[in-house]
Design a protein around this motif. Structure first.
Motif, short mmCIF file in Angstrom:
data_model
loop_
_atom_site.label_atom_id
_atom_site.label_comp_id
_atom_site.label_asym_id
_atom_site.label_seq_id
_atom_site.Cartn_x
_atom_site.Cartn_y
_atom_site.Cartn_z
N ASP A 35 43.59 18.24 -9.84
CA ASP A 35 42.66 18.17 -8.71
C ASP A 35 43.40 17.87 -7.41
N ASP A 36 43.32 18.77 -6.44
CA ASP A 36 43.98 18.58 -5.14
C ASP A 36 45.51 18.48 -5.27
N CYS A 73 36.98 21.85 -4.67
CA CYS A 73 36.69 21.34 -6.02
C CYS A 73 35.56 22.07 -6.73
N ASP A 322 42.91 23.10 -8.74
CA ASP A 322 41.62 23.63 -8.25
C ASP A 322 41.65 24.01 -6.78
N ASN A 323 42.59 23.43 -6.01
CA ASN A 323 42.77 23.79 -4.59
C ASN A 323 44.08 23.17 -4.11
CA LIG Z 1 39.91 19.48 -5.73
#
Ligand SMILES: [Ca+2]
Length: 506
Positions: A35-36, A73, A322-323
């Protein structure tokens, strides 16, 4: 909420599945999504953070240099789960699509999720047999609830209202586990390991989806993991970006004909900081690195369990983010250093810019720093060890890939809703070392961020600024805007995007 019924769910074995089903069983699938996480944070994409377990997947499998997510997200989750663009599927409700669990379960898969869901209906109503984790977007890693445990300070948090946690089909608003050694990343791995143990004698293959919360803010990590990285970041972000770029070239992950993007305009030069500022920034990045390090250690524990139960050689493992790295600064405790339960801090644009090396911009934008992800595929006996591919892929391709290797068919309806067709196409030919036909066009949108890519051309826009045009064959880091030189190309591609947008909204 009750589980929605599927329309067609028959097994339609593809040529591949017929071939493998006669010799061996269909593979287990593990999908791990950080995540991130910035593009260059892990070792096998040029990072200095200790990630031996993820790097081992790369050494034994395939790395993609042009793989895309949806830059945010929840949109990424809606898209990866359904194989449709999040704008078309109904983002957090996903009412116009089936999830990969809803498609693989009728094809004979056990379906497990441990981690961050971030969609509205709970996973147990959308095809997953088992669930444990954060149903919302982010939380305190030590204590996801709002109450302090005895002898502890109140958990730092971003919002007044409690975050939604869930265990199996039960939602819990404000989850405060009694265990003072609770840490979300560890807990997600523990749950996955427990399910692998529980199902070890099952003949059915499993699908294990492990969406992490790490290294999304808040910056929380174990002291021993922080200590391993503390001091290392006093070299500063300017040198770190150059170091990661050089390493990407050295390991064959980036072509030196493309320049490193300049430092983001929001970020000061490292040399302009005072010693005390440098020390505080070093601590932030050390905690962030510790979170990535811990995620890798926990992934290693899950892998050890898969090996112990004898299923490693028949398992496809995918890893991605996710990003891109996140520049947001929702720091509600600016006077408390990052790390412990009472803090709520972030890395900010300074280190996120370094995380996204060599690209420009961040999460929530559709520049390469926002929607570009590491993507690693590991599958013994199918994917050749140590390969790097420049074939372009997107998370819309995950569902068709799973369907092809599982021999599953996409349903024509879910409940009483007719489903929209899938947007992507299987990555299996790429895994097998073949060159597949490229996507004709890829599209992105999040808020006022938009982009469209057709072959080597990418048109991108942020906020109210004009569309910008880049030739990714010559300029992978989006430094030379060709929009004024190629108005016809801009017009054509803008129309492509507008038409796609209209289709999504139908
Ligand atoms: Ca994210």
């Amino acid at each position: 909420m009750k589980t929605v019924g599927l329309g067609v769910a028959s097994l339609a074995l593809s040529g591949y599945s017929k071939a493998v089903s006669s010799n061996t069983s269909r593979p287990n699938i593990i999908l791990i999504m950080a995540d991130d996480l910035g593009y260059s944070d892990i070792g096998c994409y040029g990072g200095e953070i200790r990630t031996p377990n993820i790097d081992a997947l790369a050494a034994g499998g395939m790395r993609f240099t042009q793989f895309y997510n949806c830059a945010k997200c929840s949109p990424t989750r809606a898209t990866i789960l359904t194989g449709q663009h999040d704008q078309a599927v109904g983002v957090q409700n996903m009412e116009h699509g089936a999830t990969f669990a809803e498609v693989l379960r009728p094809a004979g898969y056990l379906t497990i999720i441990s981690g961050k869901w971030h969609q509205k209906p709970l996973p147990t109503t959308r095809g997953f047999d088992r669930y444990y984790g954060l149903a919302d977007g982010c939380c305190n890693y030590w204590n996801p609830g709002i109450k302090a445990r005895p002898g502890e300070p109140k958990p730092g948090r971003k919002r007044i209202e409690p975050r939604r946690w869930a265990i199996e089909g039960k939602a819990i608003m404000g989850y405060t586990p009694e265990d003072k050694n609770f840490y979300t990343t560890d807990a997600f791995a523990d749950y996955a390991i427990a399910r692998l143990e529980e199902y070890k004698n099952e003949t059915k293959p499993f699908l294990l989806y492990m969406p992490q919360t790490a290294p999304h803010y808040p910056l929380h990590a174990w002291p021993e993991d922080i200590a391993r990285h503390r001091g290392k970041y006093k070299i500063g972000w300017d040198k770190l970006r150059q170091q990661r770029y050089n390493r990407q070239i050295e390991i064959g992950m980036f072509n030196p004909k493309y320049k490193l993007s300049p430092r983001d305009e929001r970020v000061p030069s490292w040399d302009s900081l005072s010693e005390s500022e440098k020390d505080q920034f070093d601590l932030k990045m050390a905690v962030y690195a510790a979170m990535v390090d811990r995620m890798d250690q926990d992934i290693g524990r899950v892998f050890a369990k898969v090996k112990e139960i004898g299923k490693w050689d028949n398992t496809l493992i995918l890893f991605l983010a996710d990003n891109g790295g996140c520049p947001e600064t929702p720091d509600t405790t600016p006077d408390i250093p990052p790390g412990p339960v009472e803090s709520y801090r972030s890395v900010g644009p300074e280190w996120a810019n370094a995380s996204n090396t060599p690209y420009r911009k961040y999460k929530s934008t559709d520049y390469e720093g926002g929607n570009h992800t590491p993507f690693i595929a590991y599958w013994p006996g199918v994917i050749k060890a140590g390969t790097i591919t420049d074939q372009v892929g997107h998370i819309i391709d995950i569902m068709p890939t799973f369907m092809e290797i599982a021999g599953a068919e996409y349903p024509d309806r879910i409940g009483n809703k007719t489903l929209k067709p899938l947007a992507g196409k299987s990555l299996l030919p790429v895994f097998q070392g073949k060159r597949r036909k490229e996507h004709d066009v890829l599209y992105w949108q999040y808020g006022k961020a938009k982009a469209v890519r057709a072959e080597n051309w990418k048109l991108v826009k942020l906020g109210n600024a004009d569309w910008e045009l880049y030739d990714l064959d010559k300029d992978r880091t989006e430094l030379y805007n060709l929009a004024s030189q190629q108005p016809q190309k801009v017009k054509q591609m803008t129309e492509l995007w507008e038409n796609w947008w209209k289709e999504c909204k139908k």
